[in-house]
Design a protein around this motif. Structure first.
Motif, PDB file in Angstrom:
ATOM      1  N   THR A  68       0.863  -1.175   0.000  1.00  0.00           N
ATOM      2  CA  THR A  68       0.000   0.000   0.000  1.00  0.00           C
ATOM      3  C   THR A  68       0.896   1.220   0.000  1.00  0.00           C
ATOM      4  O   THR A  68       1.740   1.373   0.886  1.00  0.00           O
ATOM      5  CB  THR A  68      -0.912   0.012   1.242  1.00  0.00           C
ATOM      6  N   GLU A  99       1.914   5.238   0.167  1.00  0.00           N
ATOM      7  CA  GLU A  99       1.536   6.519   0.745  1.00  0.00           C
ATOM      8  C   GLU A  99       1.073   7.423  -0.397  1.00  0.00           C
ATOM      9  O   GLU A  99       1.362   7.155  -1.567  1.00  0.00           O
ATOM     10  CB  GLU A  99       2.745   7.170   1.448  1.00  0.00           C
ATOM     11  N   LYS A 100       0.386   8.497  -0.031  1.00  0.00           N
ATOM     12  CA  LYS A 100      -0.009   9.460  -1.045  1.00  0.00           C
ATOM     13  C   LYS A 100       1.269   9.941  -1.740  1.00  0.00           C
ATOM     14  O   LYS A 100       2.236  10.304  -1.073  1.00  0.00           O
ATOM     15  CB  LYS A 100      -0.745  10.636  -0.407  1.00  0.00           C
ATOM     16  N   ASN A 101       1.283   9.911  -3.036  1.00  0.00           N
ATOM     17  CA  ASN A 101       2.435  10.286  -3.871  1.00  0.00           C
ATOM     18  C   ASN A 101       3.630   9.346  -3.706  1.00  0.00           C
ATOM     19  O   ASN A 101       4.730   9.668  -4.153  1.00  0.00           O
ATOM     20  CB  ASN A 101       2.872  11.733  -3.600  1.00  0.00           C
ATOM     21  N   GLY A 102       3.417   8.188  -3.077  1.00  0.00           N
ATOM     22  CA  GLY A 102       4.510   7.237  -2.890  1.00  0.00           C
ATOM     23  C   GLY A 102       5.038   6.680  -4.189  1.00  0.00           C
ATOM     24  O   GLY A 102       6.252   6.535  -4.366  1.00  0.00           O
ATOM     25  N   ARG A 103       4.150   6.369  -5.106  1.00  0.00           N
ATOM     26  CA  ARG A 103       4.587   5.844  -6.408  1.00  0.00           C
ATOM     27  C   ARG A 103       5.412   6.889  -7.148  1.00  0.00           C
ATOM     28  O   ARG A 103       6.437   6.572  -7.757  1.00  0.00           O
ATOM     29  CB  ARG A 103       3.379   5.439  -7.245  1.00  0.00           C
ATOM     30  N   GLU A 104       4.945   8.132  -7.084  1.00  0.00           N
ATOM     31  CA  GLU A 104       5.657   9.205  -7.769  1.00  0.00           C
ATOM     32  C   GLU A 104       7.048   9.398  -7.167  1.00  0.00           C
ATOM     33  O   GLU A 104       8.031   9.599  -7.877  1.00  0.00           O
ATOM     34  CB  GLU A 104       4.854  10.509  -7.704  1.00  0.00           C
TER      35      GLU A 104
END
Length: 172
Positions: A139, A141-146
């Motif tokens: 899962t 975090e917000k903007n984790g992939r970026e």
């Protein structure tokens, strides 16, 4: 646990992010390609490298209609009218009762239930307890992939063996 466990954690997170990104990109590409192929009216097109080497063919399928039952009861009535010998009577257990039995067996940890009439433990025939495979998920975090993608492009994940390396700035 090995000493490179933290690296494996990061490796899996990075690969999961890449998998998701590639999957999303592929879905969008396929939709756009479908529109282009339909607009061009071509059935088969060659994919070529800049030097003209053909590397693949993309073929537009021409699907034919296939029957699908949308109302099981109506279909059975129809077949009963025209070929009654082709309809079978099948005994099934009500799904709510199956759910109840399975819940009881899960609580007990075995394929047994307590007989409501006499309190005896009875084995449920035709059922086995199966161990489910262990699993996990990633899962972000917000903007984790970026953030992972930016680190990847910047070469900050180069130490992870087996992780594809990206050119600085990303692929164009």
């Amino acid at each position: 646990m090995s000493t490179n466990f933290p690296t494996r954690l990061l490796h899996e997170a990075a690969m999961t992010a890449l998998h998701k990104t590639i999957g999303d990109d592929l879905n969008g590409m396929r939709a756009a390609m479908q529109q282009d192929l339909e607009a061009l009216g071509g059935e088969r097109m060659a994919a070529k490298l800049p030097d003209g080497t053909k590397v693949a063919s993309i073929t537009l399928s021409n699907p034919t209609p296939k029957p699908a039952i949308t109302d099981e009861a109506a279909f059975v009535r129809f077949v009963e009218d025209i070929a009654p010998g082709e309809v079978m009577t099948v005994k099934v257990v009500r799904p709510a009762f199956v759910t109840k039995l399975f819940e009881d067996m899960e609580k007990r940890g075995s394929a047994e239930i307590i007989d409501p009439d006499n309190g005896e433990i009875i084995e449920v025939e035709g059922v086995e307890m199966k161990t489910r495979a262990a699993s996990h998920s990633v899962t972000f975090e917000k903007n984790g992939r970026e953030a992972l993608a930016a680190a990847w492009r910047a070469g900050l994940l180069n130490h992870i063996e087996g992780l594809p390396q990206l050119p600085a700035g990303g692929a164009e």
